[in-house]
Design a protein around this motif. Structure first.
Motif, PDB file in Angstrom:
ATOM      1  N   GLU A 164      -7.140  -0.320 -15.050  1.00  0.00           N
ATOM      2  CA  GLU A 164      -5.686  -0.102 -15.334  1.00  0.00           C
ATOM      3  C   GLU A 164      -4.694  -0.436 -14.440  1.00  0.00           C
ATOM      4  OE1 GLU A 164      -5.128   0.629 -18.348  1.00  0.00           O
ATOM      5  OE2 GLU A 164      -6.955   1.244 -19.423  1.00  0.00           O
ATOM      6  N   TRP A 165      -3.720  -1.115 -14.732  1.00  0.00           N
ATOM      7  CA  TRP A 165      -2.446  -1.598 -13.981  1.00  0.00           C
ATOM      8  C   TRP A 165      -1.279  -0.714 -14.076  1.00  0.00           C
ATOM      9  CZ3 TRP A 165      -3.346  -4.607  -9.741  1.00  0.00           C
ATOM     10  CH2 TRP A 165      -4.369  -5.324  -9.374  1.00  0.00           C
ATOM     11  N   HIS A 166      -0.617  -0.141 -13.007  1.00  0.00           N
ATOM     12  CA  HIS A 166       0.363   0.641 -13.119  1.00  0.00           C
ATOM     13  C   HIS A 166       1.641   0.338 -12.214  1.00  0.00           C
ATOM     14  CE1 HIS A 166      -2.663   3.713 -14.574  1.00  0.00           C
ATOM     15  NE2 HIS A 166      -3.266   3.235 -13.507  1.00  0.00           N
ATOM     16  N   ARG A 167       2.687   0.181 -12.767  1.00  0.00           N
ATOM     17  CA  ARG A 167       3.746  -0.203 -12.183  1.00  0.00           C
ATOM     18  C   ARG A 167       4.411   1.028 -11.401  1.00  0.00           C
ATOM     19  NH1 ARG A 167       7.550  -3.738 -15.749  1.00  0.00           N
ATOM     20  NH2 ARG A 167       8.852  -2.002 -15.537  1.00  0.00           N
ATOM     21  N   VAL A 168       4.653   1.205 -10.050  1.00  0.00           N
ATOM     22  CA  VAL A 168       4.836   2.153  -9.154  1.00  0.00           C
ATOM     23  C   VAL A 168       6.395   1.851  -8.747  1.00  0.00           C
ATOM     24  CG1 VAL A 168       4.315   4.059  -7.578  1.00  0.00           C
ATOM     25  CG2 VAL A 168       2.435   2.983  -9.258  1.00  0.00           C
ATOM     26  N   VAL A 169       7.330   3.006  -8.567  1.00  0.00           N
ATOM     27  CA  VAL A 169       8.474   2.768  -8.063  1.00  0.00           C
ATOM     28  C   VAL A 169       8.690   3.979  -7.067  1.00  0.00           C
ATOM     29  CG1 VAL A 169      10.944   2.389  -8.517  1.00  0.00           C
ATOM     30  CG2 VAL A 169       9.249   1.546  -9.981  1.00  0.00           C
ATOM     31  N   PHE A 170       9.349   3.675  -5.777  1.00  0.00           N
ATOM     32  CA  PHE A 170       9.497   4.511  -4.844  1.00  0.00           C
ATOM     33  C   PHE A 170      11.143   4.210  -4.393  1.00  0.00           C
ATOM     34  CE2 PHE A 170       5.078   2.998  -3.807  1.00  0.00           C
ATOM     35  CZ  PHE A 170       4.420   4.222  -3.679  1.00  0.00           C
ATOM     36  N   PHE A 171      11.618   5.329  -4.053  1.00  0.00           N
ATOM     37  CA  PHE A 171      13.143   5.343  -3.962  1.00  0.00           C
ATOM     38  C   PHE A 171      13.422   6.205  -2.643  1.00  0.00           C
ATOM     39  CE2 PHE A 171      13.057   5.234  -8.432  1.00  0.00           C
ATOM     40  CZ  PHE A 171      14.009   4.394  -8.848  1.00  0.00           C
ATOM     41  N   GLY A 172      14.547   5.730  -1.889  1.00  0.00           N
ATOM     42  CA  GLY A 172      14.970   6.154  -0.691  1.00  0.00           C
ATOM     43  C   GLY A 172      13.948   5.926   0.524  1.00  0.00           C
ATOM     44  N   LYS A 173      13.591   7.133   1.296  1.00  0.00           N
ATOM     45  CA  LYS A 173      12.915   6.940   2.582  1.00  0.00           C
ATOM     46  C   LYS A 173      11.646   6.603   2.255  1.00  0.00           C
ATOM     47  CE  LYS A 173      12.375   7.516   6.913  1.00  0.00           C
ATOM     48  NZ  LYS A 173      12.767   6.489   7.976  1.00  0.00           N
ATOM     49  N   LEU A 174      11.046   7.263   1.093  1.00  0.00           N
ATOM     50  CA  LEU A 174       9.664   7.190   0.392  1.00  0.00           C
ATOM     51  C   LEU A 174       9.526   5.436   0.543  1.00  0.00           C
ATOM     52  CD1 LEU A 174       7.098   8.482   0.124  1.00  0.00           C
ATOM     53  CD2 LEU A 174       7.996   8.804  -2.165  1.00  0.00           C
ATOM     54  N   ALA A 175      10.579   4.827  -0.228  1.00  0.00           N
ATOM     55  CA  ALA A 175      10.551   3.438  -0.391  1.00  0.00           C
ATOM     56  C   ALA A 175      10.344   2.539   0.900  1.00  0.00           C
ATOM     57  CB  ALA A 175      11.675   3.028  -1.235  1.00  0.00           C
ATOM     58  N   GLU A 176      11.166   3.029   1.814  1.00  0.00           N
ATOM     59  CA  GLU A 176      11.243   2.333   3.120  1.00  0.00           C
ATOM     60  C   GLU A 176       9.649   2.474   3.766  1.00  0.00           C
ATOM     61  OE1 GLU A 176      14.326   4.137   5.474  1.00  0.00           O
ATOM     62  OE2 GLU A 176      15.852   3.278   4.046  1.00  0.00           O
ATOM     63  N   ILE A 177       9.035   3.438   3.603  1.00  0.00           N
ATOM     64  CA  ILE A 177       7.913   3.914   4.242  1.00  0.00           C
ATOM     65  C   ILE A 177       6.896   3.040   3.487  1.00  0.00           C
ATOM     66  CG2 ILE A 177       5.809   5.591   4.522  1.00  0.00           C
ATOM     67  CD1 ILE A 177       8.364   7.574   5.135  1.00  0.00           C
ATOM     68  N   ALA A 178       6.872   3.084   2.179  1.00  0.00           N
ATOM     69  CA  ALA A 178       5.962   2.113   1.251  1.00  0.00           C
ATOM     70  C   ALA A 178       6.053   0.807   1.452  1.00  0.00           C
ATOM     71  CB  ALA A 178       6.109   2.614  -0.029  1.00  0.00           C
ATOM     72  N   GLY A 179       7.356   0.142   1.810  1.00  0.00           N
ATOM     73  CA  GLY A 179       7.334  -1.153   1.880  1.00  0.00           C
ATOM     74  C   GLY A 179       7.021  -1.551   3.308  1.00  0.00           C
ATOM     75  N   GLU A 180       7.283  -0.812   4.181  1.00  0.00           N
ATOM     76  CA  GLU A 180       6.739  -1.336   5.545  1.00  0.00           C
ATOM     77  C   GLU A 180       5.171  -1.063   5.863  1.00  0.00           C
ATOM     78  OE1 GLU A 180       7.829   0.114  10.322  1.00  0.00           O
ATOM     79  OE2 GLU A 180       9.070   0.895   8.758  1.00  0.00           O
ATOM     80  N   TYR A 181       4.441  -0.062   5.451  1.00  0.00           N
ATOM     81  CA  TYR A 181       3.094   0.273   5.762  1.00  0.00           C
ATOM     82  C   TYR A 181       2.022  -0.141   4.822  1.00  0.00           C
ATOM     83  CZ  TYR A 181       5.111   2.993   9.456  1.00  0.00           C
ATOM     84  OH  TYR A 181       5.670   3.294  10.827  1.00  0.00           O
ATOM     85  N   LEU A 182       2.449  -0.379   3.338  1.00  0.00           N
ATOM     86  CA  LEU A 182       1.611  -0.850   2.484  1.00  0.00           C
ATOM     87  C   LEU A 182       1.522  -2.036   2.316  1.00  0.00           C
ATOM     88  CD1 LEU A 182       2.305   1.912  -0.558  1.00  0.00           C
ATOM     89  CD2 LEU A 182       0.569   2.046   1.075  1.00  0.00           C
ATOM     90  N   LYS A 183       0.238  -2.735   1.974  1.00  0.00           N
ATOM     91  CA  LYS A 183       0.048  -4.216   1.716  1.00  0.00           C
ATOM     92  C   LYS A 183      -0.992  -4.296   0.488  1.00  0.00           C
ATOM     93  CE  LYS A 183      -3.041  -4.860   5.545  1.00  0.00           C
ATOM     94  NZ  LYS A 183      -3.542  -5.558   6.872  1.00  0.00           N
ATOM     95  N   LYS A 184      -1.094  -5.561   0.159  1.00  0.00           N
ATOM     96  CA  LYS A 184      -2.205  -6.025  -0.751  1.00  0.00           C
ATOM     97  C   LYS A 184      -3.535  -5.430  -0.353  1.00  0.00           C
ATOM     98  CE  LYS A 184      -3.998  -9.610  -3.579  1.00  0.00           C
ATOM     99  NZ  LYS A 184      -3.896 -11.060  -3.753  1.00  0.00           N
ATOM    100  N   GLY A 185      -4.039  -4.582  -1.313  1.00  0.00           N
ATOM    101  CA  GLY A 185      -5.461  -4.095  -1.108  1.00  0.00           C
ATOM    102  C   GLY A 185      -5.433  -2.757  -0.591  1.00  0.00           C
TER     103      GLY A 185
END
Length: 145
Positions: free
Chosen positions: A52-73
């Protein structure tokens, strides 16, 4: 009067690199596509996988952390709530979307996107509460045994 509960917990792998954008007010918004896979046996005893594929949205500081540290896989644990939207596209067609609005995230696996050669490492982040602080450090000589 009782209130309802809208809580989603997902553990899965990113299907693509995070996409981070900023609002005019400077608030970060990061979107990821998260895959969760379940396995079951069919009548013949063969294993069947379902992803199953899920669209996940982060906001604020959590979004900055997710954008910086997460990557494909990357493997990640996400807590949040489910949000359904209905909108009309530019060509006048009604469309529907389902998003998971994340308020907590925990990165699983190694720092290199799931590499576990050094053992599992976890980093926990929350939109609602600060990252847990490490206990005071002490030398091995302080242990009484």
């Amino acid at each position: 009067m009782a209130r309802g509960i809208n809580k989603v917990i997902l553990v899965g792998n990113l299907g693509n690199d995070p996409e981070t954008k900023y609002t005019q007010g400077g608030v970060a918004i990061t979107r990821i596509s998260l895959a969760t896979t379940s396995v079951r046996k069919d009548r013949d005893g063969n294993q069947q996988e379902r992803t199953e594929w899920h669209r996940v949205v982060f906001f604020g500081k959590l979004a900055e952390i997710a954008g910086e540290y997460l990557k494909k896989g990357s493997q990640v644990y996400v807590e949040g709530s489910i949000k359904y939207d209905k909108y009309t596209s530019q060509d006048g067609v009604e469309k529907y979307s389902t998003d998971i609005i994340a308020d907590e995230m925990q990165m699983l696996g190694g720092r290199d996107g799931g590499e576990r050669s050094r053992g599992p490492q976890r980093e926990e982040y929350s939109q609602n509460r600060p990252k847990p602080q490490q206990a005071d450090s002490f030398a091995d000589d302080d242990i009484p045994f």
